[in-house]
Design a protein around this motif. Structure first.
Motif, mmCIF file in Angstrom:
data_model
loop_
_atom_site.group_PDB
_atom_site.id
_atom_site.type_symbol
_atom_site.label_atom_id
_atom_site.label_comp_id
_atom_site.label_asym_id
_atom_site.label_seq_id
_atom_site.Cartn_x
_atom_site.Cartn_y
_atom_site.Cartn_z
ATOM 1 N N ARG A 400 35.645 52.379 44.301
ATOM 2 C CA ARG A 400 34.408 51.761 44.776
ATOM 3 C C ARG A 400 34.693 50.735 45.866
ATOM 4 N N THR A 401 33.722 50.594 46.796
ATOM 5 C CA THR A 401 33.826 49.564 47.817
ATOM 6 C C THR A 401 33.356 48.227 47.246
ATOM 7 N N PHE A 402 33.583 47.162 48.000
ATOM 8 C CA PHE A 402 33.141 45.839 47.564
ATOM 9 C C PHE A 402 31.626 45.805 47.411
ATOM 10 N N GLU A 403 30.896 46.455 48.346
ATOM 11 C CA GLU A 403 29.434 46.462 48.274
ATOM 12 C C GLU A 403 28.942 47.196 47.024
ATOM 13 N N GLN A 404 29.595 48.305 46.672
ATOM 14 C CA GLN A 404 29.189 49.022 45.467
ATOM 15 C C GLN A 404 29.465 48.206 44.208
ATOM 16 N N ASN A 405 30.605 47.531 44.151
ATOM 17 C CA ASN A 405 30.882 46.640 43.022
ATOM 18 C C ASN A 405 29.880 45.498 42.956
ATOM 19 N N GLU A 406 29.422 45.036 44.114
ATOM 20 C CA GLU A 406 28.434 43.963 44.152
ATOM 21 C C GLU A 406 27.107 44.430 43.569
ATOM 22 N N GLU A 407 26.701 45.665 43.897
ATOM 23 C CA GLU A 407 25.452 46.198 43.357
ATOM 24 C C GLU A 407 25.534 46.387 41.847
ATOM 25 N N LEU A 408 26.729 46.730 41.347
ATOM 26 C CA LEU A 408 26.900 46.921 39.904
ATOM 27 C C LEU A 408 27.186 45.616 39.171
ATOM 28 N N GLY A 409 27.309 44.512 39.913
ATOM 29 C CA GLY A 409 27.548 43.212 39.286
ATOM 30 C C GLY A 409 28.963 43.011 38.801
ATOM 31 N N LEU A 410 29.931 43.765 39.369
ATOM 32 C CA LEU A 410 31.305 43.695 38.892
ATOM 33 C C LEU A 410 32.118 42.608 39.578
ATOM 34 N N ASN A 411 31.727 42.225 40.803
ATOM 35 C CA ASN A 411 32.523 41.229 41.530
ATOM 36 C C ASN A 411 32.501 39.871 40.845
ATOM 37 N N ASP A 412 31.397 39.534 40.186
ATOM 38 C CA ASP A 412 31.263 38.232 39.535
ATOM 39 C C ASP A 412 31.540 38.305 38.029
ATOM 40 N N MET A 413 31.971 39.468 37.572
ATOM 41 C CA MET A 413 32.240 39.645 36.140
ATOM 42 C C MET A 413 33.713 39.351 35.850
ATOM 43 N N LYS A 414 33.940 38.454 34.921
ATOM 44 C CA LYS A 414 35.303 38.075 34.555
ATOM 45 C C LYS A 414 35.459 38.274 33.064
ATOM 46 N N THR A 415 36.425 39.136 32.684
ATOM 47 C CA THR A 415 36.637 39.468 31.277
ATOM 48 C C THR A 415 37.914 38.867 30.708
ATOM 49 N N GLU A 416 38.719 38.201 31.548
ATOM 50 C CA GLU A 416 39.961 37.592 31.081
ATOM 51 C C GLU A 416 40.062 36.163 31.613
ATOM 52 N N GLY A 417 40.530 35.270 30.745
ATOM 53 C CA GLY A 417 40.744 33.900 31.167
ATOM 54 C C GLY A 417 39.499 33.060 31.303
ATOM 55 N N TYR A 418 38.351 33.584 30.907
ATOM 56 C CA TYR A 418 37.116 32.813 31.051
ATOM 57 C C TYR A 418 36.989 31.721 29.995
ATOM 58 N N GLU A 419 37.716 31.871 28.861
ATOM 59 C CA GLU A 419 37.604 30.838 27.822
ATOM 60 C C GLU A 419 38.119 29.495 28.308
#
Length: 426
Positions: A400-419
């Motif tokens: 996926r391109t950066f724009e496609q990840n942006e539409e899917l909300g993946l660029n701002d999603m953090k699943t590690e180290g957020y605690e």
């Protein structure tokens, strides 16, 4: 004066209330629209490059929760400061000019400096209508935070600049004069509302405890809702289904006993795949019309032979056959009043009738390619030769391109180290 109300249904916008006020004493009149249907599941953002005088005549449905902005002039019309309106781009600018001119006589007496600056600004707004040079017209429906994943338009100096219509309720619309062909100047993006946007729209999200998936596989869940057509009480059935050689999906079907309306929708039962999927089918035989298709809400459809492209979110998620998908595309074009209705432009009807005729030929006579492009990787097209390879079917995985990840909300999603970051923020 007299106010007239009309409840009507417009395709793509569901039901609306058109109110018209006229005064016989001073001849003042005003027309507004309000959405009478349900709020859509996703917000919508239209991006339009305004490059000519014809672009100013594009028809626009702007709800009251949309915000208009012109970045070049640092000008913004906040949400809920104007009622919903069915107008054109030029009409939106004229309405803004009228609002600024309303209190100018008082300002010229109380604060001449401010009145002078507003006069200069009004002149700049009026010059935009002539489109001597491209400009950016942005209409934002209250897009807050990283969850708003639609793309914002950008342009280089001297190129047509984008106009964006962003509505978190999903009930706004910008005309595509080239329909059913793709308009290079117009891009449509759907996004998920943030909790702040949902709160402004009056939506309350109820948290329900999740049940184990094992308990849902053999059970049909049912919950009460209202019919989207007649608003009568109806029931929606939901079932978790395993598609062979693919994955689990959730199928939801709504039947209304009052008006007979039936609708179904499909949601992915799994996570977003690591790669996007592009599925290409060469339609060579009428038997291909019986192939099962799972089109997720993030999947776009393209038929190069017809110069046709359907963006993601236009038909929502569907689990149907190839013939059923082509029928839905046909209904989507025929129900649009701006293409085949009373609001259609001369010459456009003939072009669309020709397109519908060629679309009908795809079902049995004409050979064509069907391309399903799903950045989330949650779409599926049946392989009738499974588990062997299908000679007419090609499945391609891509990054996926950066724009496609942006539409899917993946660029701002953090699943590690957020605690650790959350603890530091406290």
């Amino acid at each position: 004066g007299v106010t007239r109300l009309l409840l009507t249904r417009i395709p793509f916008f569901k039901e609306i209330i058109v109110s018209s006020f006229t005064c016989d004493s001073c001849s003042w009149s005003n027309t507004e629209i309000q959405s009478a249907g349900r709020i859509q599941e996703q917000g919508v953002r239209y991006t339009l490059a305004v490059a000519s005088r014809q672009d100013m005549n594009r028809e626009v449905v702007k709800t009251d929760c949309a915000t208009a902005r012109i970045p070049e002039l640092d000008f913004e019309i906040p949400a809920f400061t104007q009622k919903g309106v069915l107008t054109t781009i030029e009409g939106i600018i004229d309405r803004a000019v009228a609002g600024l001119e309303q209190d100018q006589p008082v300002r010229r007496v109380t604060d001449r400096e401010v009145a002078s600056k507003i006069d200069e600004f009004i002149v700049k707004l009026k010059q935009l209508k002539e489109v001597h040079s491209p400009f950016t017209f942005v209409s934002v429906g209250g897009c807050w935070g990283p969850s708003c994943t639609g793309q914002r338009g950008t342009a280089s100096p001297g190129s047509p600049l984008p106009q964006v219509l962003d509505d978190p309720s999903g009930n706004s619309f910008v005309e595509n004069p080239r329909a059913p062909q793709r308009d290079e100047a117009l891009a449509v993006a759907h996004y998920r509302r943030s909790p702040q946007q949902a709160a402004v729209l009056g939506l309350q999200l109820e948290e329900t405890p999740a049940e184990p998936a094992e308990d849902l596989r053999n059970e049909v869940l049912q919950f009460n809702t209202n019919c989207p057509e007649c608003n009568a009480p109806a029931s929606t059935n939901m079932k978790l289904v395993q598609i062979p050689h693919f994955k689990e999906v959730i199928i939801m079907a709504t039947n209304c006993d009052s008006c007979g309306h039936r609708t179904n929708e499909v949601k992915s039962g799994g996570a977003i795949e690591a790669q996007g999927t592009r599925i290409t089918l060469r339609i060579t035989d009428p038997c291909d019309m019986t192939r099962d298709i799972l089109k997720s809400e993030t999947c776009s459809v393209e038929i190069p032979e017809l110069e046709f492209e359907l963006g993601m979110g236009a038909l929502g998620g569907k689990f149907t056959t190839l013939e059923g998908l082509l029928k839905d595309i046909r209904d989507l074009v025929e129900r649009n009043p701006f293409t085949l209705g009373d609001s259609s432009m001369p010459g456009r009807t003939e072009k669309l009738q020709e397109f519908l005729g060629r679309l009908q030929e795809v079902k049995g006579k004409m050979k064509a390619c069907l391309i399903l492009d799903d950045p989330a990787g949650n779409s599926y097209l049946q392989n009738v030769y499974a588990p062997d390879e299908d000679p007419e079917l090609q499945v391609e995985r891509y990054e996926r391109t950066f724009e496609q990840n942006e539409e899917l909300g993946l660029n701002d999603m953090k699943t590690e180290g957020y605690e650790a970051e959350a603890a530091a923020g406290r």
